[in-house]
Design an enzyme around this catalytic site. Structure first.
Site, PDB file in Angstrom:
ATOM      1  N   LYS A 212      23.840  30.830  -5.202  1.00  0.00           N
ATOM      2  CA  LYS A 212      24.412  28.962  -5.327  1.00  0.00           C
ATOM      3  C   LYS A 212      25.685  28.924  -5.177  1.00  0.00           C
ATOM      4  O   LYS A 212      26.259  28.012  -4.795  1.00  0.00           O
ATOM      5  CB  LYS A 212      25.007  29.924  -7.055  1.00  0.00           C
ATOM      6  CG  LYS A 212      26.340  28.831  -7.952  1.00  0.00           C
ATOM      7  CD  LYS A 212      26.812  29.232  -9.088  1.00  0.00           C
ATOM      8  CE  LYS A 212      27.373  28.969  -9.596  1.00  0.00           C
ATOM      9  NZ  LYS A 212      28.063  29.719 -11.003  1.00  0.00           N
ATOM     10  N   GLU A 218      24.274  39.208   2.280  1.00  0.00           N
ATOM     11  CA  GLU A 218      23.090  39.069   2.301  1.00  0.00           C
ATOM     12  C   GLU A 218      21.812  38.853   2.153  1.00  0.00           C
ATOM     13  O   GLU A 218      20.593  38.484   3.422  1.00  0.00           O
ATOM     14  CB  GLU A 218      22.663  40.569   1.402  1.00  0.00           C
ATOM     15  CG  GLU A 218      23.285  41.566   0.798  1.00  0.00           C
ATOM     16  CD  GLU A 218      24.218  41.061   0.223  1.00  0.00           C
ATOM     17  OE1 GLU A 218      25.107  40.302   0.208  1.00  0.00           O
ATOM     18  OE2 GLU A 218      24.846  42.302  -1.249  1.00  0.00           O
ATOM     19  N   GLY A 269      25.245  32.836 -12.012  1.00  0.00           N
ATOM     20  CA  GLY A 269      23.925  33.670 -12.161  1.00  0.00           C
ATOM     21  C   GLY A 269      23.400  34.437 -12.116  1.00  0.00           C
ATOM     22  O   GLY A 269      21.878  34.005 -12.462  1.00  0.00           O
ATOM     23  N   ARG A 270      23.657  35.088 -12.685  1.00  0.00           N
ATOM     24  CA  ARG A 270      23.243  35.914 -14.468  1.00  0.00           C
ATOM     25  C   ARG A 270      21.727  35.237 -15.665  1.00  0.00           C
ATOM     26  O   ARG A 270      22.018  36.002 -15.715  1.00  0.00           O
ATOM     27  CB  ARG A 270      23.831  37.433 -13.973  1.00  0.00           C
ATOM     28  CG  ARG A 270      24.786  36.726 -15.103  1.00  0.00           C
ATOM     29  CD  ARG A 270      25.505  38.465 -14.980  1.00  0.00           C
ATOM     30  NE  ARG A 270      26.910  38.131 -15.834  1.00  0.00           N
ATOM     31  CZ  ARG A 270      28.042  37.735 -15.193  1.00  0.00           C
ATOM     32  NH1 ARG A 270      28.075  37.862 -13.411  1.00  0.00           N
ATOM     33  NH2 ARG A 270      29.627  37.801 -15.644  1.00  0.00           N
ATOM     34  N   GLU A 356      27.113  43.121 -15.804  1.00  0.00           N
ATOM     35  CA  GLU A 356      27.619  42.552 -15.290  1.00  0.00           C
ATOM     36  C   GLU A 356      28.891  41.949 -16.226  1.00  0.00           C
ATOM     37  O   GLU A 356      29.579  41.203 -15.594  1.00  0.00           O
ATOM     38  CB  GLU A 356      27.249  41.379 -14.400  1.00  0.00           C
ATOM     39  CG  GLU A 356      28.143  40.945 -13.324  1.00  0.00           C
ATOM     40  CD  GLU A 356      27.047  40.901 -12.124  1.00  0.00           C
ATOM     41  OE1 GLU A 356      27.504  41.188 -10.768  1.00  0.00           O
ATOM     42  OE2 GLU A 356      25.970  39.719 -12.305  1.00  0.00           O
ATOM     43  N   HIS A 387       6.088  60.020 -20.180  1.00  0.00           N
ATOM     44  CA  HIS A 387       5.528  60.947 -19.621  1.00  0.00           C
ATOM     45  C   HIS A 387       7.246  61.916 -18.121  1.00  0.00           C
ATOM     46  O   HIS A 387       6.142  62.181 -16.874  1.00  0.00           O
ATOM     47  CB  HIS A 387       4.480  61.175 -18.301  1.00  0.00           C
ATOM     48  CG  HIS A 387       2.922  60.950 -19.444  1.00  0.00           C
ATOM     49  ND1 HIS A 387       1.837  61.855 -19.591  1.00  0.00           N
ATOM     50  CD2 HIS A 387       2.964  59.772 -20.218  1.00  0.00           C
ATOM     51  CE1 HIS A 387       1.408  61.362 -20.311  1.00  0.00           C
ATOM     52  NE2 HIS A 387       1.480  60.544 -20.848  1.00  0.00           N
ATOM     53  N   LYS A 502      32.946  44.209  -1.896  1.00  0.00           N
ATOM     54  CA  LYS A 502      32.332  43.335  -0.944  1.00  0.00           C
ATOM     55  C   LYS A 502      33.546  43.027   0.068  1.00  0.00           C
ATOM     56  O   LYS A 502      33.296  43.087   1.020  1.00  0.00           O
ATOM     57  CB  LYS A 502      32.691  41.915  -1.919  1.00  0.00           C
ATOM     58  CG  LYS A 502      31.167  41.478  -2.200  1.00  0.00           C
ATOM     59  CD  LYS A 502      31.056  40.258  -2.551  1.00  0.00           C
ATOM     60  CE  LYS A 502      30.191  40.090  -3.563  1.00  0.00           C
ATOM     61  NZ  LYS A 502      29.810  38.704  -4.196  1.00  0.00           N
TER      62      LYS A 502
HETATM   63  C1  G6Q Z   1      25.605  37.448 -11.338  1.00  0.00           C
HETATM   64  C2  G6Q Z   1      26.111  37.375  -9.488  1.00  0.00           C
HETATM   65  C3  G6Q Z   1      25.632  37.914  -8.740  1.00  0.00           C
HETATM   66  C4  G6Q Z   1      25.340  36.314  -7.620  1.00  0.00           C
HETATM   67  C5  G6Q Z   1      25.631  37.292  -6.815  1.00  0.00           C
HETATM   68  C6  G6Q Z   1      24.338  36.073  -5.483  1.00  0.00           C
HETATM   69  O1  G6Q Z   1      26.133  36.731 -12.384  1.00  0.00           O
HETATM   70  O2  G6Q Z   1      26.913  36.305  -9.919  1.00  0.00           O
HETATM   71  O3  G6Q Z   1      24.635  38.493  -9.035  1.00  0.00           O
HETATM   72  O4  G6Q Z   1      24.022  36.102  -8.672  1.00  0.00           O
HETATM   73  O5  G6Q Z   1      26.351  37.491  -6.320  1.00  0.00           O
HETATM   74  O6  G6Q Z   1      24.612  35.141  -5.648  1.00  0.00           O
HETATM   75  P1  G6Q Z   1      24.757  33.779  -5.336  1.00  0.00           P
HETATM   76  O7  G6Q Z   1      23.461  32.683  -5.531  1.00  0.00           O
HETATM   77  O8  G6Q Z   1      26.138  33.268  -5.050  1.00  0.00           O
HETATM   78  O9  G6Q Z   1      24.167  34.085  -3.368  1.00  0.00           O
END
Ligand code: G6Q
Length: 534
Positions: A212, A218, A269-270, A356, A387, A502
């Site tokens: 996003k 990463e 994002g989530r 989160e 188990h 971070k």
């Molecule tokens: C979710 C967070 C986080 C995000 C990741 C990836 O709500 O904001 O998990 O989705 O850090 O972010 P980008 O999509 O910006 O790479």
């Protein structure tokens, strides 16, 4: 906020619940689960799902107080306001994201009058683009430079740009095209990418870079790794790479990618699974019609979440039972235990979505909250878990409320009767047995064989895990999390708590840049240097 938002700690119902929690319903008493038609009465139906909650430590009185709590906190009204685009991602009086929260708009595409028409129009336009793209891939109009069709998709992303798409891809693999395969790369651990890259045929692979922000360390590192591998194979990355990103992000660069799909800042994002973040990959695997079914299931649950009666509003009831267990009975965690191997990554997705969102300590006015916010959420599929860790669930000193999820029919229909029952029946019988065993316990003079009981659970049941049911289940949990956040009067839509680590990692990386690796004492030297540059 200015809208009269009020956290549950200040409500009359909250005080009543505190009193009721002093003597919660005893699930170990004779006929406790079935008394007074409880088993039939304590069922909540929503679309294709039903939830049994007779195994909760609640009575009609507790449910009435939970209803009052929902009303006093205006939980349903707040949900409606969210769907209509009120700016709720904010902390009053402090710099904050200050955004609308409109993941629901991504699936509000089935009715004439969507709650927030502008956001739904954007979602529809992206969906139309995706439909055309999938069609072009199918017909070979979009293909590699040698005219071969794409057969593989590598999804590169992390956090919200990975967990949800991965969980639902796994959940719906039974419906996926057999002639296509999907791989995910998320971790910056180079072995994650290497393990995928060594097994895929890159010549016929699409690479979907999902970010996003377009700035996630990463994902950008993994994009470079994949592009390097493409080039090594004589492939120009922009002929194979697709971007899914925020409009205007650094990744919003048409020259760099074969195609770009967009999400907007009002989708967190989530919560982004039903946006292009999930749909490009799911569409490649399942086909367009099935992703529409998935969206339809989610849309149906979003509408049901607007029902004011908690006994008829599944996500609201689930949220309130969670609050009863966590805030009033004092249980610190909740386990989501799907009796469905297909849902094996779903707890991991919920772990992010829940923790989160609701792992916060301040309210929407920036004040420390008076009680507890979100619980620790964890889980694994049954019967495997039986188990492994169920010993603690039954006899440990920690009481863990459980949310069981199960289905009457398997997805693939391949089964065998052994000793008079099918495997699906064995699976389902185990699910019910665990719920009852946790609730009722078992007296035994031998303390080692004694089961104390009074361990609450709910059982969510569906016919079979189809794309539509998966959408329903996803939206159920998203709404549950949102309702709980409203009740705690916290902002469930930002994630400031992930930034400190971070920033520190960046400082460590500065110390590492160009440095020699000295395996023996590397970590001590780095810690010292990073702390000094304070
Ligand atoms: C979710 C967070 C986080 C995000 C990741 C990836 O709500 O904001 O998990 O989705 O850090 O972010 P980008 O999509 O910006 O790479």
């Amino acid at each position: 906020m200015g809208k009269g938002y009020c956290g549950m700690y200040e409500t009359t119902a909250g005080k009543r619940l505190q009193q009721l929690a002093e003597r919660p319903y005893d699930l170990t008493a004779p006929d406790a689960l079935t008394a007074a038609g409880r088993l039939e009465r304590y069922v909540c139906r929503a679309g294709s799902l039903r939830m049994l909650y007779s195994m909760q430590r609640v009575t009609d009185e507790v449910l009435a107080a939970l209803q009052d709590l929902a009303d006093e906190c205006r939980l349903v009204e707040q949900f409606k306001e969210m769907r209509k685009g009120v700016v709720i991602n904010r902390i009053e009086g402090w710099p904050s994201e200050n955004r609308q929260v409109l993941h629901t708009a991504c699936r509000d595409i089935f009715c004439q009058n969507p709650a927030e028409p502008a956001a739904t129009a954007q979602a529809k336009s992206e969906l139309e683009k995706l439909k055309n793209f999938l069609n072009d891939v199918e017909t070979g109009q979009v293909c590699n430079v040698d005219g071969e069709k794409f057969r593989t998709l590598i999804h590169v992303g992390i956090g919200g740009s990975d967990l949800g798409p991965r969980a639902v891809y796994e959940a719906l693999r039974a419906f996926g095209r057999k002639d296509r395969d999907i791989h995910f790369i998320s971790n910056v651990d180079p072995d994650d990418a290497a393990a995928v890259l060594e097994k895929v045929v890159l010549k016929t692979a699409l690479v979907v870079i999902v970010s996003k922000s377009g700035t996630t360390m990463e994902t950008l590192a993994n994009e470079k790794l994949v592009c390097q591998a493409l080039r090594r194979n004589g492939i120009e990355p922009r002929h194979h790479c697709i971007a899914v990103t925020g409009k205007g992000s650094p990744m919003d660069d048409p020259d760099q990618y074969l195609r770009a799909f967009y999400m907007y800042d009002y989708i967190g994002g989530r919560y982004s699974l039903t946006s292009m973040v999930g749909l490009v990959t799911l569409g490649f695997s399942l086909g367009y019609e099935k992703i529409v079914e998935f969206l339809h299931g989610a849309a149906e649950m979003d509408l049901l979440a607007e029902e004011p009666d908690i006994r008829r509003n599944l996500p609201l009831l689930l949220a309130l039972l969670g609050i009863w267990n966590h805030n009033y009975l004092g249980y610190p965690t909740v386990a989501v235990l799907p009796y469905s191997q297909a849902l094996h990554r779903f707890p991991a997705h919920l772990q992010q979505c829940d923790m989160e969102s609701n792992g916060k300590s301040i309210d929407r006015n920036g004040r420390k909250i008076a009680g507890k916010s979100g619980p620790v959420l964890w889980g694994e599929p049954g019967t495997n878990g039986q188990h492994a860790f169920y010993q603690l669930l039954h006899q440990g000193t920690e009481i863990v409320p459980v949310e069981f999820i199960g289905f009457i029919r398997s997805q693939r229909g391949e089964d065998l009767e052994v000793a008079g029952t099918s495997s699906q029946q064995k699976l389902f019988a185990n699910l019910l047995a665990q719920s009852v065993a946790l609730a009722t316990g078992k007296e035994d003079r031998n303390p080692n064989k004694h089961f104390p009981g009074n361990r609450p659970s709910i059982v969510l049941i569906g016919g079979s895990l189809t794309p539509e049911v998966m959408g329903t289940l996803l939206a159920l949990y998203e709404a549950k999390i949102v309702f709980q956040g409203f009740a705690w009067d916290i902002n469930s839509f930002d994630q400031e708590g992930v930034h400190l680590g971070k920033a520190l990692a960046t400082r460590f990386l500065e110390c590492m840049t160009g440095g020699q690796s000295q395996p023996e004492s590397l970590e001590l030297k780095l810690l010292e240097a990073a702390c000094k540059t304070g």
